[in-house]
Every structure is written in C-alpha cells, then in structure tokens.
Design an enzyme around this catalytic site. Sequence first.
Site, PDB file in Angstrom:
ATOM      1  NE  ARG A 116      -3.870   0.591   1.863  1.00 32.53           N
ATOM      2  CZ  ARG A 116      -4.899   0.850   2.455  1.00 32.53           C
ATOM      3  NH1 ARG A 116      -5.272   1.743   3.450  1.00 32.53           N
ATOM      4  NH2 ARG A 116      -6.385   0.192   1.929  1.00 32.53           N
ATOM      5  CG  HIS A 143      -8.272   0.304  -2.726  1.00 30.00           C
ATOM      6  ND1 HIS A 143      -7.737  -0.860  -2.538  1.00 30.00           N
ATOM      7  CD2 HIS A 143      -9.025   0.749  -1.534  1.00 30.00           C
ATOM      8  CE1 HIS A 143      -7.703  -0.904  -1.008  1.00 30.00           C
ATOM      9  NE2 HIS A 143      -8.565  -0.248  -0.643  1.00 30.00           N
ATOM     10  CD  GLN A 146     -13.161  -1.499  -0.244  1.00 27.75           C
ATOM     11  OE1 GLN A 146     -12.326  -1.552   0.335  1.00 27.75           O
ATOM     12  NE2 GLN A 146     -14.485  -2.101  -0.283  1.00 27.75           N
ATOM     13  CG  ASP A 233     -13.535   6.807  -0.847  1.00 24.65           C
ATOM     14  OD1 ASP A 233     -13.473   6.634   0.358  1.00 24.65           O
ATOM     15  OD2 ASP A 233     -12.472   6.607  -1.890  1.00 24.65           O
ATOM     16  CB  CYS A 272     -13.917   1.490   0.217  1.00 25.99           C
ATOM     17  SG  CYS A 272     -13.535   3.469   0.219  1.00 25.99           S
ATOM     18  NE  ARG A 300     -10.513  -4.787   0.555  1.00 26.52           N
ATOM     19  CZ  ARG A 300      -9.643  -3.930   1.052  1.00 26.52           C
ATOM     20  NH1 ARG A 300     -10.036  -2.820   1.824  1.00 26.52           N
ATOM     21  NH2 ARG A 300      -8.275  -3.996   0.896  1.00 26.52           N
TER      22      ARG A 300
HETATM   23  N1  NVA Z   1      -9.801   7.118  -1.446  1.00 30.01           N
HETATM   24  C1  NVA Z   1      -9.464   6.612  -0.173  1.00 30.01           C
HETATM   25  C2  NVA Z   1      -9.767   5.093   0.088  1.00 30.01           C
HETATM   26  C3  NVA Z   1      -9.531   4.510   1.272  1.00 30.01           C
HETATM   27  C4  NVA Z   1      -9.609   3.007   1.515  1.00 30.01           C
HETATM   28  C5  NVA Z   1      -7.961   6.762   0.118  1.00 30.01           C
HETATM   29  O1  NVA Z   1      -7.122   6.672  -0.842  1.00 30.01           O
HETATM   30  O2  NVA Z   1      -7.628   7.120   1.389  1.00 30.01           O
HETATM   31  N1   CP Z   2     -11.242   0.170   2.480  1.00 27.69           N
HETATM   32  C1   CP Z   2      -9.910   0.203   2.892  1.00 27.69           C
HETATM   33  O1   CP Z   2      -8.885  -0.182   2.247  1.00 27.69           O
HETATM   34  O2   CP Z   2      -9.627   0.295   4.438  1.00 27.69           O
HETATM   35  P1   CP Z   2      -8.401   0.269   5.099  1.00 27.69           P
HETATM   36  O3   CP Z   2      -7.696   1.698   4.533  1.00 27.69           O
HETATM   37  O4   CP Z   2      -8.768   0.486   6.448  1.00 27.69           O
HETATM   38  O5   CP Z   2      -7.568  -0.490   4.604  1.00 27.69           O
END
Ligand code: NVA
Ligand code: CP
Length: 315
Positions: A116, A143, A146, A233, A272, A300
Amino acid sequence: MDIRSYKPKGFINNKHMLTLKTYSSQEIFEIIHTAVMLKQKQRAGKKHAYLKDKTLAMIFSKSSTRTRVSFEQGIKQLGGSALVLQQGDIQLGRGETVHDTAMVLNRYGIDGIMIRTYKQSDVEELAKYADCPVINGLTDDYHPCQVLADLMTVYEHYGKLEGLKMAYFGDGNNMANSLMIGGAKVGMQVVICSPEGYQPDPEIVKEAAQFGDVKVTADVDEAIRDCDVIYTDVFFSMGQEKSPEKVNALMPYQVNAELMAKAAKNAVFLHCLPAHRGEEVTADVIDGAQSIVFEEAENRLHAQKAVLYLLMKKR
Ligand code: NVA
Ligand code: CP
C-alpha cells in the site's frame, strides 16, 4: 460472459494484482467464485490451509485497518504467515529504492508481497523485480482489492452483476478509477458522478470505457436514476490536503436520504470505509437498512484470500 454461467477453473493467468486492467472478466469471476467458496468454508469452520507455510510480506506506506487486518488474518487462515513492514520501520522509508527492496526480498523465501503506497509506478516497479506475486493494496490511482470485495458483495446480494447500474458519487479518486474498470469488466453500467474539477483522470476513463459501459457526469439526477448500487468515498484521500473549496464542491454529491429515495426501490449502499458521516454520506444512510457496508468490509477478507490463493498457490 455472465458470472452466473462461469464455471470456476482453479487458476488465473495473471502473475500479479496491480490493477484490474489486465484481468479478464473470467478471471474476476474466478476470484469472486473462489471468495464465495472460501467464505462458506470459513463460516462452516472447515479447514482450508491451501497456502501452508507460505509467507506474505506486507509493505505499508499509508494507514490501514481493513487491508492490514484482512490480509494478515487471511494468510493465517490459509495456513501461512505475514510479515508486516511499516514504511517507518524499513529502509524503503529512508530512501532505499524499490528495486533494491525487491531484490532483497527475493532472497528470503517470500511467496507474495502486498504493498500500500502512493505512486502506482512504485507498485509496478516492485512487480518488475520481485520473483513472487505483488498485490496492490491501494495507491493514489487504484484500489483493486477493494473493488473485488465490492463486486463480490453485489453478486451475493443480487445473484448477478451484469446489467446492474452502479453510480459512484463524489471525488474522482482511486476508488472511482477501480470501480470503473472492475464494474465495466463484469458487465455493470458504471456512472461516476462528480463536479467539474474533481472528475476522474480522462485517460483512465477512456481506458475503462474500452472494457464496457462507463460514463462520467456532473448531473446527480441522471446518475441516480434506476440505480441499483450507490457508492461513495471520502472527500479527501490519504495524502491529500484538506480544502474548504473541495468540501463545497463535493457537498451537493453527498449520499443522503433524498438521493437514496431517487434510486431503484431496493438499491443498496456501499462505501469502502473509512467513512466520514456528515460529509460524503449521512449517518441515516450508512447506518440505515439499505447499507451493506459491513458485509462489504467482511468480504475484503474472503476476496483477498481468493487473490492470495490464486496467485500464491502456484509457487
Ligand atoms: N480514497 C481513499 C480510500 C481509502 C480506502 C483513500 O485513498 O484514502
Ligand atoms: N477500505 C480500505 O481499504 O480500508 P483501510 O484503509 O482501512 O485498509
């Protein structure tokens, strides 16, 4: 092809999971069917140690609850183990290159890497040099894990995917990008509804539109009409600076009871997570009867176990 007529084969051709762009609809169906099978096994308390003694390294340069816990718990349930590498604890966080990190991990018998991070190019670079499968656990652009859980959740709810209309309201971010690609590939009608200035990158929209029915609009009424799946989101993704201008621009795209009332009668709400009640969604919607966000969060685990299984069992 329709997911309902797909017969699982037990394998996929991709080595990595970097974006869903390289995945055929059949491969996405394979993952969803495998995830449903693994969910049944787990719920029934049946052992499924398909990745006995395999090790998954997990690199985190951003925060995480769901991705971290579901991958770590997932590999454990499959009989393997996880190494959690937070950016601040490893040399990558002090400037060691992605190339060198990959070359070193190759020497330690690692069977899979989940990462990540910020730049999609770093994930691609890791995949270029890693001997083992690399899984994108979120970048600024995509992502995919997800979206696999999201599609699984929709499939479980409706018993199908093809022909359903999914509308995403809000920031044209990594989620919007991956939903366009994944949704289009499985035959859904995907609408991204965002104001000018916050719409997804036109290049990604163009690419996604090659896979199926994708549309971007600023018109909320058009997006919500006959909609089966409503998605939103956060206004500000990890790494983005907060600004009152963006809040003002996105507020008319908030998912609230008034918007939900304009959708198809039995429409479901997805997010998400993490969510900000009162910003992109109101509490009555996310905590209401049409919301299936916690089933989605649980999925997930199952969808990722399917990805781990299909990518790592070959090694
Ligand atoms: N768009 C959000 C998704 C988190 C799971 C981010 O990138 O922070
Ligand atoms: N939806 C998601 O990826 O959650 P986290 O940021 O908690 O991993």
